[in-house]
Design a protein around this motif. Structure first.
Motif, PDB file in Angstrom:
ATOM      1  N   ALA A 113       0.831  -1.217   0.000  1.00 46.01           N
ATOM      2  CA  ALA A 113       0.000   0.000   0.000  1.00 46.01           C
ATOM      3  C   ALA A 113       0.860   1.259   0.000  1.00 46.01           C
ATOM      4  N   LYS A 114       2.110   1.138   0.509  1.00 47.89           N
ATOM      5  CA  LYS A 114       2.979   2.320   0.594  1.00 47.89           C
ATOM      6  C   LYS A 114       3.775   2.567  -0.680  1.00 47.89           C
ATOM      7  N   GLN A 115       3.792   1.601  -1.603  1.00 46.99           N
ATOM      8  CA  GLN A 115       4.615   1.767  -2.802  1.00 46.99           C
ATOM      9  C   GLN A 115       3.936   2.724  -3.779  1.00 46.99           C
ATOM     10  N   ARG A 116       4.732   3.637  -4.327  1.00 48.29           N
ATOM     11  CA  ARG A 116       4.160   4.636  -5.233  1.00 48.29           C
ATOM     12  C   ARG A 116       4.260   4.190  -6.686  1.00 48.29           C
ATOM     13  N   GLU A 117       5.443   3.602  -7.057  1.00 48.86           N
ATOM     14  CA  GLU A 117       5.648   3.324  -8.476  1.00 48.86           C
ATOM     15  C   GLU A 117       5.394   1.877  -8.838  1.00 48.86           C
ATOM     16  N   LEU A 118       5.967   0.984  -8.054  1.00 44.86           N
ATOM     17  CA  LEU A 118       5.933  -0.425  -8.440  1.00 44.86           C
ATOM     18  C   LEU A 118       5.705  -1.278  -7.205  1.00 44.86           C
ATOM     19  N   VAL A 119       4.688  -2.126  -7.255  1.00 47.22           N
ATOM     20  CA  VAL A 119       4.571  -3.175  -6.237  1.00 47.22           C
ATOM     21  C   VAL A 119       5.231  -4.398  -6.863  1.00 47.22           C
ATOM     22  N   SER A 120       6.444  -4.724  -6.416  1.00 48.19           N
ATOM     23  CA  SER A 120       7.205  -5.777  -7.090  1.00 48.19           C
ATOM     24  C   SER A 120       6.676  -7.150  -6.717  1.00 48.19           C
ATOM     25  N   ALA A 121       6.844  -8.098  -7.642  1.00 49.65           N
ATOM     26  CA  ALA A 121       6.515  -9.487  -7.313  1.00 49.65           C
ATOM     27  C   ALA A 121       7.422  -9.963  -6.188  1.00 49.65           C
ATOM     28  N   GLY A 122       8.626  -9.375  -6.092  1.00 47.71           N
ATOM     29  CA  GLY A 122       9.559  -9.721  -5.010  1.00 47.71           C
ATOM     30  C   GLY A 122       8.973  -9.412  -3.644  1.00 47.71           C
ATOM     31  N   LEU A 123       8.239  -8.315  -3.545  1.00 47.59           N
ATOM     32  CA  LEU A 123       7.623  -7.952  -2.259  1.00 47.59           C
ATOM     33  C   LEU A 123       6.576  -9.005  -1.870  1.00 47.59           C
ATOM     34  N   PHE A 124       5.859  -9.483  -2.875  1.00 51.44           N
ATOM     35  CA  PHE A 124       4.858 -10.528  -2.640  1.00 51.44           C
ATOM     36  C   PHE A 124       5.528 -11.846  -2.226  1.00 51.44           C
ATOM     37  N   PHE A 125       6.703 -12.084  -2.815  1.00 52.72           N
ATOM     38  CA  PHE A 125       7.433 -13.343  -2.630  1.00 52.72           C
ATOM     39  C   PHE A 125       8.330 -13.361  -1.397  1.00 52.72           C
TER      40      PHE A 125
END
Ligand code: ATP
Ligand code: MG
Length: 328
Positions: A113-125
């Protein structure tokens, strides 16, 4: 008893990290056989980063850990990316991780929710890599703050699923959170945890803040309109300061409440400020002596990586053989 934990080299480490995690790392150092602590640079790249800053932050965080009392001779202290087995195991474990489980992770919900440009798949992983970190060492115990409970539960679930299918190879680790201080709150927003990446600047006491800054931040902590120094659900700010005081002085929260019965918030905050300065200042001083010698830090990290790799590569060989990857 194998102990493993990781810490991110993002920004500077704070009082919450110190109380929830680093203090436990130091305690675990002689209980663990071995105790293994990892600077998780691969986790740090799940949100935007700068390459040069990341490399320097690994040295910052390593120097903080050594200054806090970790001895690279008595534990295994290393940089995650130096041991490629973590990445490899992440992929194998991903095949046994439910997408729906990752979807439930509150850390992902909060950080994405805090990411402005890209919610990376890495963050999910992120939790799968974390599971690989822990499981690669057949870890018995993971010292962490309360916010990591859900990730460790998932790690256990992944290990269970792996073992049911392929035999008892991995170990289901136990969570170890400190009795007091498992969730230190932001001093300005005491309903949110103190955090490297979220949080307010004025409400986050950094391990490396100079004594004046530490004292100022603690004295300006948000409390409530009452006046009693006691813990209560609707007194988040004061409860947080009581926990911090108890840890800094090495006494119980009850003892803190007794000592400050009848005192006003001003006096109490002043005393907490002194205690936190007393806790962190020796760490900052040692850090300043250690940090300039990057060659020595690099030397300690690469020696640590070699010891870590020796353990992780054995686990990986077993995992590969069991799941049918590579030659038999
Ligand atoms: P981020 O917010 O980016 O995740 P962080 O402040 O949580 O950063 P980490 O390096 O992810 O820092 O956490 C290192 C360890 O510190 C973990 O074991 C975590 O549970 C613990 N920890 C983090 N914040 C707190 C806190 N406010 N109180 C107690 N323990 C904490
Ligand atoms: Mg964190």
């Amino acid at each position: 008893m194998r102990i493993f934990s990781g810490i991110q080299p993002t920004g500077q480490k704070h009082l919450g990290n110190y109380i929830g995690a680093i203090r436990q790392f130091v305690d675990g150092q002689d209980r663990g056989d071995p105790s293994i602590y990892c600077i998780v640079d691969l986790h740090a790249i799940t949100v935007p980063w700068d390459a040069a800053t990341l490399r320097a932050s690994v040295y910052d965080t390593t120097a903080i850990l050594i200054a806090a009392g970790l001895d690279p001779e008595r534990c295994i202290l290393f940089r995650q990316s130096d041991v490629r087995e973590h990445s490899e195991l992440t992929w194998y474990l991903s095949a046994l991780t439910a997408h729906g489980d990752l979807n439930r992770m509150t850390q992902f919900k909060e950080k994405s929710a805090k990411q402005r440009e890209l919610v990376s798949a890495g963050l999910f992983f992120y939790p799968v890599l974390q599971a690989a970190d822990v499981l690669a060492y057949k870890t018995d115990e993971v010292p962490v703050g309360e916010d990591q409970r859900q990730h460790i539960e998932l790690t256990r679930e992944i290990a269970r699923r792996f073992n049911e299918r392929f035999g008892e190879i991995l170990v289901e680790p136990e969570l170890r959170v400190p009795e007091v201080g498992a969730r230190i709150m932001d001093l300005q927003e005491p309903t949110n945890k103190m955090s490297t990446t979220g949080g307010t600047e004025a409400g986050t006491v950094l391990v490396l803040d100079d004594p004046k800054t530490v004292a100022k931040k603690v004295r300006s902590a948000v409390t409530d309109s009452g006046s009693e120094v006691r813990r209560a659900d609707d007194k988040e700010g004061v409860s947080n300061l009581i926990a911090i005081m108890a840890v800094a002085r090495g006494i119980s929260e009850e003892e803190v409440e007794r000592e400050f019965e009848g005192s006003g918030y001003g006096d109490f905050k002043g005393a907490v400020a002194d205690a936190v300065v007393g806790l962190l200042d020796p760490v900052r001083e040692r850090y300043e002596g250690l940090r300039p010698d990057e060659a020595a830090i690099e030397g300690a990290l690469s020696a640590g990586a070699e010891k870590a790799r020796a353990i992780a590569s054995d686990t990986l060989a077993e995992v590969r053989a069991a799941i049918g990857v590579g030659p038999g």
